[in-house]
Design a protein around this motif. Structure first.
Motif, PDB file in Angstrom:
ATOM      1  N   ASP A  93       0.763  -1.318  -0.015  1.00 47.96           N
ATOM      2  CA  ASP A  93      -0.001  -0.030   0.038  1.00 47.96           C
ATOM      3  C   ASP A  93       0.906   1.243   0.106  1.00 47.96           C
ATOM      4  OD1 ASP A  93       0.845   0.500   2.577  1.00 47.96           O
ATOM      5  OD2 ASP A  93      -0.970  -0.567   3.566  1.00 47.96           O
ATOM      6  N   ALA A  94       0.267   2.388   0.055  1.00 46.44           N
ATOM      7  CA  ALA A  94       0.912   3.629  -0.096  1.00 46.44           C
ATOM      8  C   ALA A  94       1.934   3.978   0.958  1.00 46.44           C
ATOM      9  CB  ALA A  94       0.099   4.846  -0.174  1.00 46.44           C
ATOM     10  N   GLY A  95       1.780   3.780   2.320  1.00 43.11           N
ATOM     11  CA  GLY A  95       2.268   4.312   3.262  1.00 43.11           C
ATOM     12  C   GLY A  95       3.158   3.112   3.978  1.00 43.11           C
ATOM     13  N   GLY A  96       2.932   1.925   3.951  1.00 45.23           N
ATOM     14  CA  GLY A  96       3.368   0.729   4.549  1.00 45.23           C
ATOM     15  C   GLY A  96       4.910   0.351   4.302  1.00 45.23           C
ATOM     16  N   LEU A  97       5.193  -0.705   5.091  1.00 44.71           N
ATOM     17  CA  LEU A  97       6.575  -1.230   4.660  1.00 44.71           C
ATOM     18  C   LEU A  97       6.210  -2.651   4.602  1.00 44.71           C
ATOM     19  CD1 LEU A  97       8.827   0.752   7.321  1.00 44.71           C
ATOM     20  CD2 LEU A  97       8.778   0.935   4.750  1.00 44.71           C
ATOM     21  N   PHE A  98       6.472  -3.215   3.537  1.00 47.94           N
ATOM     22  CA  PHE A  98       5.968  -4.528   3.238  1.00 47.94           C
ATOM     23  C   PHE A  98       7.364  -5.534   3.227  1.00 47.94           C
ATOM     24  CE2 PHE A  98       5.299  -7.942   0.277  1.00 47.94           C
ATOM     25  CZ  PHE A  98       3.913  -8.614   0.710  1.00 47.94           C
ATOM     26  N   GLN A  99       7.289  -6.605   3.981  1.00 48.71           N
ATOM     27  CA  GLN A  99       8.450  -7.696   4.133  1.00 48.71           C
ATOM     28  C   GLN A  99       8.048  -9.025   3.488  1.00 48.71           C
ATOM     29  OE1 GLN A  99       8.518 -10.507   6.153  1.00 48.71           O
ATOM     30  NE2 GLN A  99      10.842 -10.991   5.555  1.00 48.71           N
ATOM     31  N   ARG A 100       8.746  -9.486   2.771  1.00 46.95           N
ATOM     32  CA  ARG A 100       8.731 -10.683   2.391  1.00 46.95           C
ATOM     33  C   ARG A 100      10.228 -11.584   2.053  1.00 46.95           C
ATOM     34  NH1 ARG A 100       4.009 -11.443  -1.651  1.00 46.95           N
ATOM     35  NH2 ARG A 100       2.926 -11.923   0.514  1.00 46.95           N
ATOM     36  N   ARG A 101      10.309 -12.830   2.572  1.00 49.07           N
ATOM     37  CA  ARG A 101      11.474 -13.356   1.969  1.00 49.07           C
ATOM     38  C   ARG A 101      11.492 -13.967   0.909  1.00 49.07           C
ATOM     39  NH1 ARG A 101      15.876 -14.620   5.328  1.00 49.07           N
ATOM     40  NH2 ARG A 101      14.792 -14.055   7.135  1.00 49.07           N
ATOM     41  N   ILE A 102      12.590 -13.831  -0.006  1.00 47.01           N
ATOM     42  CA  ILE A 102      12.573 -14.203  -1.570  1.00 47.01           C
ATOM     43  C   ILE A 102      13.988 -14.738  -1.494  1.00 47.01           C
ATOM     44  CG2 ILE A 102      12.723 -13.470  -3.794  1.00 47.01           C
ATOM     45  CD1 ILE A 102      10.730 -10.908  -2.675  1.00 47.01           C
ATOM     46  N   LEU A 103      13.830 -16.203  -2.287  1.00 46.86           N
ATOM     47  CA  LEU A 103      15.182 -16.740  -2.353  1.00 46.86           C
ATOM     48  C   LEU A 103      15.985 -16.799  -0.929  1.00 46.86           C
ATOM     49  CD1 LEU A 103      14.114 -16.248  -5.297  1.00 46.86           C
ATOM     50  CD2 LEU A 103      16.548 -16.163  -6.153  1.00 46.86           C
ATOM     51  N   GLY A 104      15.323 -17.106   0.092  1.00 48.47           N
ATOM     52  CA  GLY A 104      15.953 -16.921   1.158  1.00 48.47           C
ATOM     53  C   GLY A 104      16.531 -15.584   1.952  1.00 48.47           C
TER      54      GLY A 104
ATOM     55  N   SER B 210      15.528 -12.050   3.077  1.00 51.07           N
ATOM     56  CA  SER B 210      14.426 -10.822   3.353  1.00 51.07           C
ATOM     57  C   SER B 210      14.517  -9.467   2.757  1.00 51.07           C
ATOM     58  CB  SER B 210      14.366 -10.627   4.999  1.00 51.07           C
ATOM     59  OG  SER B 210      13.240 -10.035   5.533  1.00 51.07           O
ATOM     60  N   VAL B 211      13.336  -9.232   2.110  1.00 54.28           N
ATOM     61  CA  VAL B 211      13.340  -7.886   1.307  1.00 54.28           C
ATOM     62  C   VAL B 211      12.240  -7.139   1.844  1.00 54.28           C
ATOM     63  CG1 VAL B 211      12.838  -7.090  -1.046  1.00 54.28           C
ATOM     64  CG2 VAL B 211      14.024  -9.335  -0.686  1.00 54.28           C
TER      65      VAL B 211
END
Ligand code: FES
Ligand code: FE2
Length: 351
Positions: A22-33, A35-36
């Motif tokens: 979304d516009a204001g948040g900080l989104f985290q996801r682990r990709i290929l081991g 964390s992004v």
């Protein structure tokens, strides 16, 4: 990325649905081991950084947004959307040269955020698979979803490359009443991927499509066609047409996208999007159809494939010496092509 040797890195992966960030948040996801952190600049443009402060490695996704910048929650270093440290509250305020966060090329297209984990100089957006139909079609005919799976991504790709499983695993809405398994699929190796196709005479067509044909109870020609792009980005067209119809103009066709991104060796982010060439302005039908597809996957495919992964306790299919069937023709070529691409990439790195 920390586990580069296992994965193809110079290619585009889907990191997230565009709607997840979304516009204001900080989104985290682990990709290929790894964390992004993904967030949107005030312009709306999404950016991706490694989710790790270079000071004591606190996740930046726990930080605080200041406009286009993110301040680490631990000791207050502040970074811009390119990962450059722009402020230090410590000492005389000078910024250490090493205070740089890795940033990744990120492109928003067709409802997905595409990330390039490898060499940024090679990140050509023209290499992103063609999903233009998702942007071109009326919004009421398009839907995207995300599913997390405790499965290696190659097992999930096998599931799409060998669609004969639908007659054994799935119910009457999407099965072919046993037509698929006896067929020898047509497989073609192409420069940018691998294509597999099944054509058959249905009587009548699969339930999901039959009700939208001119004569739902009558015979129809049907096909499944999957085009795979490395590493596990697949487009599946499902069609049915009756006497004299050409599927592009008259038949009913689903355009599905099955896109898998490894989280770790044994967990995967599964992105699914779908559109069609019939009832294109019917948003109610669109939602019900998507719900039906999600239900079929989560109650039929997912439990079986997760149990398969548990039983294998390995991600090396070949070490377990699997029996091969005629329906494996596409999946085996995909696994070989992917392995060759990963090996070629590593040779370039080692050279
Ligand atoms: S861990 Fe981020 S500033 Fe110390
Ligand atoms: Fe399935």
């Amino acid at each position: 990325m920390s586990e580069q040797a296992k994965y193809l890195v110079n290619c585009w992966y889907v990191a997230a649905l565009a709607s997840e960030v979304d516009a204001g948040g900080l989104f985290q996801r682990r990709i290929l081991g790894t964390s992004v952190l993904i967030y949107r600049l005030q312009s709306g443009q999404p950016v991706a950084l490694q989710d790790r402060c270079p000071h004591r490695f606190a996740p930046l996704s726990r930080g605080i947004r200041h406009g286009d910048e993110v301040t680490c929650q631990y000791h207050g270093l502040r970074f811009d959307g390119g990962g450059r440290c722009v402020h230090s509250p410590h000492g005389d305020g000078s910024i250490p040269r090493a205070a740089q966060v890795r940033s990744f090329p990120l492109v928003e297209r067709d409802g997905f955020l595409w990330i390039w984990p490898g060499n940024p100089a090679l990140a050509d957006p023209a290499l992103i698979m063609d999903g233009a139909v998702l942007s071109r079609n009326p919004p009421a005919s398009v839907a995207h979803t995300y599913m997390h799976n405790a499965v290696n991504y190659e097992l999930l790709a096998d599931n799409i490359m060998d669609l004969t499983h639908i007659d054994h695993l799935h119910g009457p809405l999407i099965n072919t009443r046993g037509k698929l398994s006896p067929l020898i699929p047509k497989v073609s190796e192409e420069s940018d991927g691998i294509r597999i196709r099944w054509d058959w005479q249905a009587d009548p067509a699969m339930l999901l499509l039959a009700t939208h044909l001119a004569e739902p109870e009558s015979p129809a020609r049907q096909f499944f066609e999957v085009k795979w792009h490395a590493p596990a980005n697949m487009r599946l067209n499902v069609g049915a047409m009756q006497a004299g119809e050409d599927y592009h103009s008259d038949g009913v066709v689903l355009y599905d996208f099955h896109i898998m991104t490894p989280e770790t060796d044994t967990t995967t982010h599964y992105f699914f999007a779908s559109t069609r060439n019939y009832r294109m302005d019917d948003g109610g039908y669109n939602a019900a159809k998507m719900q039906g597809m999600i239900e079929a996957f989560t109650t039929e495919d997912k439990p079986l494939i997760e149990a398969q992964q548990q039983e294998m306790q390995s991600t090396d299919l070949w070490a377990l010496q699997p029996v091969l069937l005629s329906s494996d023709a596409g999946a085996v070529r995909v696994r070989r092509r992917l392995r060759a691409l990963i090996e070629a990439e590593q040779q370039v790195c080692a050279a």
